[in-house]
Write a protein that holds these residues in place. Structure first.
Motif: not given
Length: 288
Positions: A210-232
């Motif tokens: 699910a993390m491939l493509g525009g609907a990647s938000v369907n996997d809750p890990v999307f938020w944890l990943h982007h929180a780490f990106i935001d931390l960078q």
């Protein structure tokens, strides 16, 4: 007072339960699927015409910062103690370490169809049906590490290549630039296959499903990943004091990026805020 976002590997059992329960409640209320729709709507590559804000553009970072804040606010309406944790994929690098545990996000998808069978977001638990997507699948899918054509997670060295660049972004402000922090972190490279995916993009590929493509938000890990990106971005700002979001002013009418990207003081769709207003979030949250 600013609240704190923590490393997912440091969460207590109670903190994990609160985070999971808040996510499930946001999903039950129908709010979560609205986030999926928004991400699909703004998932525009730079090969298309028109304004792009979420990807392949300078506003990649402020757009996802604002997107995260909206999700976090929805979670905190359910439970005010909850914040979005971050997944440090330079340290938690296996398919069984945090966040891939049964008490948090569950594990990998099964070999036959990549359906996630463990954890609270497994379809068989009855709480996480995919209703908005780019395929007809109703269950969450993952293909961690893509074993048929293996790919590794980015390293601390990969992140350092982005963090060390003193320029936020450079012209032509798209996926082709080889200088600038934004694209080095977002991860669009040259060539084909896994060698062309770096940092943010490489993690999406590593998780797969699910993390491939525009609907990647369907996997809750999307938020944890982007929180780490935001931390960078947070870390980059502190390393390069005084460095600002670029471009400061909109490209002119003779520029190929005219009206196709958001400058520092322009509104960031679909919100009524500018990148300038999202550069400093210290009054809202901080990272542990």
């Amino acid at each position: 007072m600013a609240y704190v976002r923590r490393d997912v590997g440091t969460l207590t059992g109670a903190e994990k339960r609160r985070f999971v329960n808040a996510l499930l409640e946001v999903k039950r209320r129908g709010e979560y699927d609205a986030f999926v729709r928004t991400h699909i709507e703004y998932f525009s590559p730079d090969g298309e015409q028109g304004l792009r804000v979420a990807h392949m553009a300078p506003s990649f970072l402020p757009w996802h910062r604002r997107f995260l804040l909206d999700l976090e606010r929805a979670l905190r309406r359910v439970d005010s103690s909850v914040t979005v944790p971050y997944w440090d994929w330079t340290r938690e690098r296996t398919t069984t370490s945090a966040p891939w545990t049964a008490d948090l996000l569950g594990g990998n998808g099964r070999r036959s169809d990549h359906q996630v069978m463990t954890g609270p977001f497994a379809h068989r638990e009855g709480n996480w049906t995919i209703k908005v997507g780019v395929t007809d699948e109703v269950f969450l899918t993952r293909d961690l590490g893509h074993p048929r054509d293996p790919i590794d997670l980015p390293t601390k060295g990969d992140l350092e290549q982005a963090l060390g660049d003193p320029a936020y972004d450079v012209a032509p402000w798209d996926s082709t630039v080889t200088r600038g922090f934004r694209n080095k972190l977002e991860g669009w490279g040259s060539g084909r296959g896994s060698t062309s995916w770096h940092n943010h993009n490489r993690v999406h590929r590593w998780v797969g499903g699910a993390m491939l493509g525009g609907a990647s938000v369907n996997d809750p890990v999307f938020w944890l990943h982007h929180a780490f990106i935001d931390l960078q971005w947070y870390r980059w700002q502190r390393r390069h004091r005084g460095a600002r979001y670029l471009p400061a002013t909109p490209p002119g009418p003779d520029d190929e990026q005219h009206e196709r990207i958001v400058a520092r003081h322009q509104k960031l769709p679909p919100w009524d805020e500018t990148p300038n207003e999202l550069e400093d979030v210290g009054r809202i949250y901080r990272y542990a």
